[in-house]
Write a protein that holds these residues in place. Sequence first.
Motif, PDB file in Angstrom:
ATOM      1  N   UNK A 237       0.813  -1.214   0.000  1.00  0.00           N
ATOM      2  CA  UNK A 237       0.000   0.000   0.000  1.00  0.00           C
ATOM      3  C   UNK A 237       0.854   1.274   0.000  1.00  0.00           C
ATOM      4  N   UNK A 238       2.171   1.098   0.022  1.00  0.00           N
ATOM      5  CA  UNK A 238       3.122   2.224   0.027  1.00  0.00           C
ATOM      6  C   UNK A 238       2.905   3.146   1.226  1.00  0.00           C
TER       7      UNK A 238
ATOM      8  N   UNK B 119       3.645   3.449   5.784  1.00  0.00           N
ATOM      9  CA  UNK B 119       4.466   3.004   6.913  1.00  0.00           C
ATOM     10  C   UNK B 119       3.738   1.887   7.658  1.00  0.00           C
ATOM     11  N   UNK B 120       4.495   0.990   8.259  1.00  0.00           N
ATOM     12  CA  UNK B 120       3.916  -0.145   8.982  1.00  0.00           C
ATOM     13  C   UNK B 120       2.972   0.302  10.095  1.00  0.00           C
ATOM     14  N   UNK B 121       3.345   1.347  10.838  1.00  0.00           N
ATOM     15  CA  UNK B 121       2.480   1.844  11.927  1.00  0.00           C
ATOM     16  C   UNK B 121       1.148   2.381  11.388  1.00  0.00           C
ATOM     17  N   UNK B 122       1.203   3.037  10.239  1.00  0.00           N
ATOM     18  CA  UNK B 122      -0.020   3.534   9.604  1.00  0.00           C
ATOM     19  C   UNK B 122      -0.912   2.368   9.202  1.00  0.00           C
ATOM     20  N   UNK B 123      -0.291   1.320   8.654  1.00  0.00           N
ATOM     21  CA  UNK B 123      -1.041   0.123   8.272  1.00  0.00           C
ATOM     22  C   UNK B 123      -1.680  -0.517   9.497  1.00  0.00           C
ATOM     23  N   UNK B 124      -0.934  -0.607  10.579  1.00  0.00           N
ATOM     24  CA  UNK B 124      -1.467  -1.213  11.797  1.00  0.00           C
ATOM     25  C   UNK B 124      -2.689  -0.462  12.312  1.00  0.00           C
ATOM     26  N   UNK B 125      -2.613   0.869  12.304  1.00  0.00           N
ATOM     27  CA  UNK B 125      -3.738   1.673  12.775  1.00  0.00           C
ATOM     28  C   UNK B 125      -4.957   1.504  11.864  1.00  0.00           C
ATOM     29  N   UNK B 126      -4.732   1.492  10.565  1.00  0.00           N
ATOM     30  CA  UNK B 126      -5.842   1.327   9.622  1.00  0.00           C
ATOM     31  C   UNK B 126      -6.441  -0.070   9.752  1.00  0.00           C
ATOM     32  N   UNK B 127      -5.600  -1.069   9.928  1.00  0.00           N
ATOM     33  CA  UNK B 127      -6.094  -2.438  10.093  1.00  0.00           C
ATOM     34  C   UNK B 127      -6.897  -2.580  11.383  1.00  0.00           C
ATOM     35  N   UNK B 128      -6.504  -1.843  12.409  1.00  0.00           N
ATOM     36  CA  UNK B 128      -7.254  -1.861  13.666  1.00  0.00           C
ATOM     37  C   UNK B 128      -8.682  -1.361  13.442  1.00  0.00           C
ATOM     38  N   UNK B 129      -8.816  -0.274  12.691  1.00  0.00           N
ATOM     39  CA  UNK B 129     -10.140   0.273  12.390  1.00  0.00           C
ATOM     40  C   UNK B 129     -10.958  -0.738  11.576  1.00  0.00           C
ATOM     41  N   UNK B 130     -10.320  -1.340  10.576  1.00  0.00           N
ATOM     42  CA  UNK B 130     -11.009  -2.349   9.750  1.00  0.00           C
ATOM     43  C   UNK B 130     -11.439  -3.540  10.590  1.00  0.00           C
ATOM     44  N   UNK B 131     -10.599  -3.937  11.516  1.00  0.00           N
ATOM     45  CA  UNK B 131     -10.919  -5.066  12.410  1.00  0.00           C
ATOM     46  C   UNK B 131     -12.083  -4.712  13.324  1.00  0.00           C
ATOM     47  N   UNK B 132     -12.069  -3.514  13.894  1.00  0.00           N
ATOM     48  CA  UNK B 132     -13.152  -3.077  14.787  1.00  0.00           C
ATOM     49  C   UNK B 132     -14.495  -3.020  14.070  1.00  0.00           C
TER      50      UNK B 132
END
Length: 66
Positions: free
Chosen positions: A46-47, A49-62
Amino acid sequence: MLPLQASDVQAWASVFTLLGDHTRLRLLMAMHHSPSQTVTELANAAAIHRDTASQALKVLREQGWV
């Protein structure tokens, strides 16, 4: 024309809000393309940062998308 239920409108608005974020949408597309990726691999795809991906994935998971 069918009557619009407030709950239907709210549900669709939530979906569009979730998918309206380009980071979350890119991650979903990357997961669709190759489902078994790690967070680091998804971030690279997705081009972002890993931390940005983690935060976005958290929202998707929630929201039950991941």
